[in-house]
Enzyme design. Structure first.
Site, short mmCIF file in Angstrom:
data_model
loop_
_atom_site.label_atom_id
_atom_site.label_comp_id
_atom_site.label_asym_id
_atom_site.label_seq_id
_atom_site.Cartn_x
_atom_site.Cartn_y
_atom_site.Cartn_z
N ASP A 113 -7.64 13.53 -24.93
CA ASP A 113 -7.78 12.18 -24.40
C ASP A 113 -7.29 11.23 -25.49
OD1 ASP A 113 -8.48 9.70 -23.46
OD2 ASP A 113 -10.55 10.21 -22.98
N GLU A 171 0.06 4.85 -0.49
CA GLU A 171 -0.67 6.11 -0.56
C GLU A 171 0.30 7.30 -0.53
OE1 GLU A 171 -3.37 7.39 2.76
OE2 GLU A 171 -4.87 6.52 1.40
N TYR A 219 0.86 -1.18 0.00
CA TYR A 219 0.00 0.00 0.00
C TYR A 219 0.89 1.23 0.00
CZ TYR A 219 -4.44 2.36 0.86
OH TYR A 219 -5.57 3.13 0.74
N THR A 270 -5.04 5.94 -21.46
CA THR A 270 -5.00 4.67 -20.76
C THR A 270 -3.71 3.95 -21.16
OG1 THR A 270 -6.37 3.76 -22.53
CG2 THR A 270 -7.48 4.36 -20.47
N ARG A 286 -4.09 -2.42 -17.36
CA ARG A 286 -5.24 -1.51 -17.28
C ARG A 286 -4.94 -0.42 -16.26
NH1 ARG A 286 -9.41 -2.82 -20.18
NH2 ARG A 286 -9.29 -4.84 -21.23
N LYS A 296 -4.94 -0.88 -24.35
CA LYS A 296 -5.27 -0.52 -25.72
C LYS A 296 -4.01 -0.54 -26.60
CE LYS A 296 -9.25 2.03 -24.09
NZ LYS A 296 -9.76 3.33 -23.65
#
Length: 420
Positions: A203, A59, A57, A230, A239, A233
């Protein structure tokens, strides 16, 4: 070796999930993937996603985390950010967005105030759900003014965009698409944005890999402020999403992603993004990006020769939008189902000013990134066009579908899927 052992554990302890995993592997190997937003990722990416980074984790940002034990997570995130800046020739990169939707939301919320006006492409003319569709949360939070394409040829009407911008005075002008088969004239968007004092955003989720590979124009070369993409693709990564921007916007963007919108990042995905961005710097990837467009243009030409109607009459990028109603008298849902039956995967797609509802639209959308990843070339696109047209001309012929599915699956055995 650990991957093999982990698979054994999965098979022993959860045979239902294991069976679904094996089934999906078989589906991907035996069929032709033509959904333009899907691809086969690099084997090294799969290894990174299944790594111990998923246990951590993290953060915050490198050097400013809220938990200890961040030596290697900081190394990974810094690698990903530096490689992103190199690949896209930008000043700052945030690699933490968990998805394409989240990255776009973070830009809007970080640079604008609720109620501000954003100009973006209309959903039915090729824009994305996150570009202000009324059903989206962002469509309710901001005032979206939507530009449309020219009804004569399906291209963006830049004179109309300028007129609408002068009338609405948007704070941001957003270009980019999910189903528009042409390139963007960034210099015209930038001139319009400068005239009205708007931030410029692209985008590039669909074509980010083609920009990275030098096969399509880079918005930063035309002075754009923000580019989002992204990482799957056409980029062939995991992802996730990235926000690329000028140095002057870096702090606002980072604060908007965390703590503004998200908590801890997925460090296994960030490790995989770092791997992807190193791959994107290779000559092999540049050749791949060029081949994606060559294949798309060949496929478009072959379909047109078979009297199929394409929105805009062709393509400049990796995707095609096919009007199945005018071509074959069947809606996009029925076309998608017919092609599914022969192991060719596509997705139903609305076309400009579509009179049909979204779940039964007038077209389908296809793209060449995944097929190109498997090594298919121009001659293979000609064969693919014949299968598509023959299938859609006879959507009720089950005997033909059985024969064609056998042919397609035999064809696919010549093109192994990387990493499977």
């Amino acid at each position: 070796m650990k991957t093999i052992e982990n698979r054994k554990f999965l098979k022993q302890n959860d045979p239902a999930v294991y069976a679904a995993l094996k089934g999906e592997e078989q589906r991907q190997q035996s069929g032709i993937e033509l959904i333009p937003s899907e691809n086969y990722t690099f084997p090294e990416v799969l290894a990174s996603l299944g790594s111990v980074f998923t246990n951590k984790y993290s953060e915050g940002y490198p050097g400013r985390r809220y938990y200890g034990g961040q030596t290697f997570t900081d190394e990974i995130e810094n690698l990903a950010r530096d490689r992103a800046k190199t690949v896209f020739n930008c000043e700052h990169a945030n690699v933490q967005p968990l998805s394409g939707s989240a990255m776009n939301q973070a830009v809007y919320l970080g640079l604008l105030e609720p109620g501000d006006t954003i100009m973006a492409m209309d959903l039915s003319h090729g824009g994305h759900l996150t570009h202000g569709a009324p059903v989206s949360h962002m469509g309710k939070l901001f005032n979206f003014v939507r530009y449309v394409t020219n009804p004569l040829d399906g291209s963006i009407d830049y004179d109309r965009v300028r007129q609408d911008a002068l009338a609405s005075k948007p704070k941001m002008i957003l270009c980019g698409y999910t189903s528009y088969p042409r390139d963007i004239e960034y210099e015209r968007f930038k001139t319009i944005a400068d005239e009205v004092g708007a931030v410029t955003m692209t985008d590039a989720s669909h074509f980010g890999g083609l920009v990275a590979g030098g096969a399509m124009n880079n918005p930063f070369d035309f002075g754009f402020d923000v580019v989002t993409t992204t990482t799957h693709k056409s980029l062939r990564g995991p992802r996730g999403g990235m926000i690329l921007c000028s140095r002057k916007l870096a702090s606002k963007i980072d604060k908007s992603v965390f703590p503004g919108l998200q908590g801890g990042p997925h460090m296994n995905a960030i490790a995989a993004i770092a791997v992807t961005l190193l791959k994107a710097q290779s000559e092999e990837f540049r050749q791949y990006a060029q081949q994606v467009i060559k294949n798309a243009r060949t496929l478009a030409d072959a379909l047109i020769k078979r009297q199929m109607t394409l929105i805009t009459g062709g393509t400049d990028n990796h995707m095609l939008v096919l009007d199945t109603v005018s071509s074959f008298g069947i809606d996009g849902r029925r076309a998608e189902e017919a092609l599914d039956a022969v192991s060719i995967t596509t997705n139903k797609q609305i076309i400009p000013d579509d009179p049909n509802p979204p779940l039964r639209p007038s077209g389908i959308r296809i793209g060449t990134p995944a097929a190109t990843t498997r090594g298919m070339r121009e001659a293979d696109m000609e064969q693919l066009a014949d299968w598509i047209v023959d299938c859609l001309q006879n959507p009720e012929d089950e005997a033909m579908q059985v024969r064609m599915r056998d042919d397609v699956e035999s064809f696919c055995r010549k093109f192994p899927v990387p990493g499977i």
